[in-house]
Design a protein around this motif. Sequence first.
Motif, mmCIF file in Angstrom:
data_model
loop_
_atom_site.group_PDB
_atom_site.id
_atom_site.type_symbol
_atom_site.label_atom_id
_atom_site.label_comp_id
_atom_site.label_asym_id
_atom_site.label_seq_id
_atom_site.Cartn_x
_atom_site.Cartn_y
_atom_site.Cartn_z
ATOM 1 N N PHE A 242 0.837 -1.203 0.000
ATOM 2 C CA PHE A 242 0.000 0.000 0.000
ATOM 3 C C PHE A 242 0.873 1.254 0.000
ATOM 4 O O PHE A 242 0.642 2.193 -0.776
ATOM 5 C CB PHE A 242 -0.931 0.007 1.210
ATOM 6 N N SER A 347 -12.530 -6.505 -0.876
ATOM 7 C CA SER A 347 -11.961 -7.535 -0.006
ATOM 8 C C SER A 347 -10.843 -8.289 -0.717
ATOM 9 O O SER A 347 -9.785 -8.557 -0.134
ATOM 10 C CB SER A 347 -13.047 -8.517 0.443
ATOM 11 N N GLN A 349 -9.026 -7.152 -3.207
ATOM 12 C CA GLN A 349 -7.909 -6.240 -3.427
ATOM 13 C C GLN A 349 -7.083 -6.056 -2.157
ATOM 14 O O GLN A 349 -5.856 -5.955 -2.205
ATOM 15 C CB GLN A 349 -8.424 -4.885 -3.916
ATOM 16 N N CYS A 350 -7.761 -6.026 -1.017
ATOM 17 C CA CYS A 350 -7.045 -5.819 0.244
ATOM 18 C C CYS A 350 -6.173 -7.011 0.616
ATOM 19 O O CYS A 350 -5.287 -6.883 1.466
ATOM 20 C CB CYS A 350 -8.028 -5.506 1.366
ATOM 21 N N ALA A 354 -3.077 -3.707 1.213
ATOM 22 C CA ALA A 354 -3.876 -3.463 2.418
ATOM 23 C C ALA A 354 -4.359 -2.015 2.446
ATOM 24 O O ALA A 354 -3.782 -1.160 3.122
ATOM 25 C CB ALA A 354 -3.072 -3.782 3.666
ATOM 26 N N VAL A 355 -5.440 -1.736 1.729
ATOM 27 C CA VAL A 355 -6.017 -0.389 1.718
ATOM 28 C C VAL A 355 -6.739 -0.180 3.049
ATOM 29 O O VAL A 355 -7.639 -0.947 3.391
ATOM 30 C CB VAL A 355 -7.004 -0.218 0.549
ATOM 31 N N LYS A 357 -9.223 1.063 6.075
ATOM 32 C CA LYS A 357 -10.667 1.262 6.088
ATOM 33 C C LYS A 357 -11.040 2.725 5.867
ATOM 34 O O LYS A 357 -12.095 3.024 5.313
ATOM 35 C CB LYS A 357 -11.246 0.764 7.415
ATOM 36 N N THR A 360 -11.273 2.609 2.157
ATOM 37 C CA THR A 360 -12.221 1.686 1.516
ATOM 38 C C THR A 360 -13.654 2.155 1.690
ATOM 39 O O THR A 360 -14.485 1.955 0.795
ATOM 40 C CB THR A 360 -12.075 0.260 2.075
#
Length: 466
Positions: A242, A347, A349-350, A354-355, A357, A360
């Motif tokens: 990220f 979900s 993609q994360c 790790a985008v 919250k 998102t």
Amino acid sequence: MLKKLFKSLRSPLRRAKQSHSTPEVLSNRQHPIHRGDISRYAISVVERLQNAGYQAYLVGGCVRDLLLDLDPKDFDVATSATPEQVRAEFRNARVIGRRFKLVHVHFGREIIEVATFRANHPQDEEDDDPRASRHESGRILRDNVYGSLEDDAQRRDFTINALYYDPGSERILDYAHGVHDIRNHLIRLIGDPTQRYQEDPVRMLRAVRFAAKLDFDIEKHSAAPIYKLAPMLGEIPAARLFDEVLKLFLAGYAVYTYELLVDYGLFGQLFPASAAALKHNPDYTDTLIHNALANTDLRIQQGKPVTPAFLFAALLWPALPARVLKLQERGMPPIPAMQEAAHELISEQCQRIAVPKRFTLPIREIWDMQERLPRRSGKRADLLLENPRFRAGYDFLLLRESAGEQTGGLGDWWTAYQDASDSERRSMIRDLSGKEDGPGAPRKRKRSGGRRKRGAGEGTAKPGND
């Protein structure tokens, strides 16, 4: 300025071979860097460490950028002092990191990053060595094997980053012919490219980032293994990726970065669903992402804020409509289909990147707004204007239209509505009667059993190429 620099480098750069431990030394007459170009805090850190008996230099990107007449983003220091010894010299210092211990010396908002000279890891290192650890693939998991200045230079990733500047003598030490590669606009790895990428696959992303930032070419031997080794990015922690993606796309050269990522097979490792959409519907997907990134670059150039949420919403959007349509074909109403598809896509993609919250949630709100913008009758239009996500949703609608999505003039309608007077707005709402059956708008249905059902025609406008 650079011509003057390179003319002054006479025979040394032309010598065929030279010991790794003997650097090219550029005096203050052979380069354009002046002390006045450098952060006074960085100079004070170097001088304080030198006065304490340690070796210390400004290193890496700041030296490279100053040679290219660019403003360095930050100033880093390399020293023979260990992190604990550096911290003992500065009350305002803090040791950070496990995989790679560093010291941050704080001067108000400015941070000078200080790293101890590192050495390359021995290939036959003991598994229980607490200083270093390798994955079976060759990836370095921890990097706290300290060494000499010469070791540190050979351990660095690219030749253009193995440059050391001493503000006291105003000399540059060049251990890997980095000045030569700056002259020839080349990104070149130090050592065997395959091994260096295996040690840290993120170096493939760094090669692309520097090539885009500096408008350099990746040297052919350094470029050759990237496509084959690209899947190794799957071994990198999602949180680290990220941070790397933000560096790639939020530095003002996102369009060129994206093109290089696609060319080297790296984009699909970062955004697998979007890469699949790029194969399935290349014109639409490439145009939408390209336009989004061009707008991002322009905003950064103009000093305007850029949110990662909008960036990720655009990068992922091309993979969304097909998923929404599939759920609708199973009988799910449009809005729940959009919400379910969005949850599923984010979900997935994360797992790769790790985008957080905090991004998102607005991504989903921007996408959800695409379902709401066609619904303008009654008081809905005015309520949408008051929605805190309206502007982002509206901008995203225009982005979709710029890529060829057919929305029945929805973007023009909302552009006019924002500038209209109250009476003009009422007239625009009245004129909508019977016209909300266009792409992306709900079909009017008769009430059945006291509850209105939404038809299959509701939902997100489909890409024009589908």
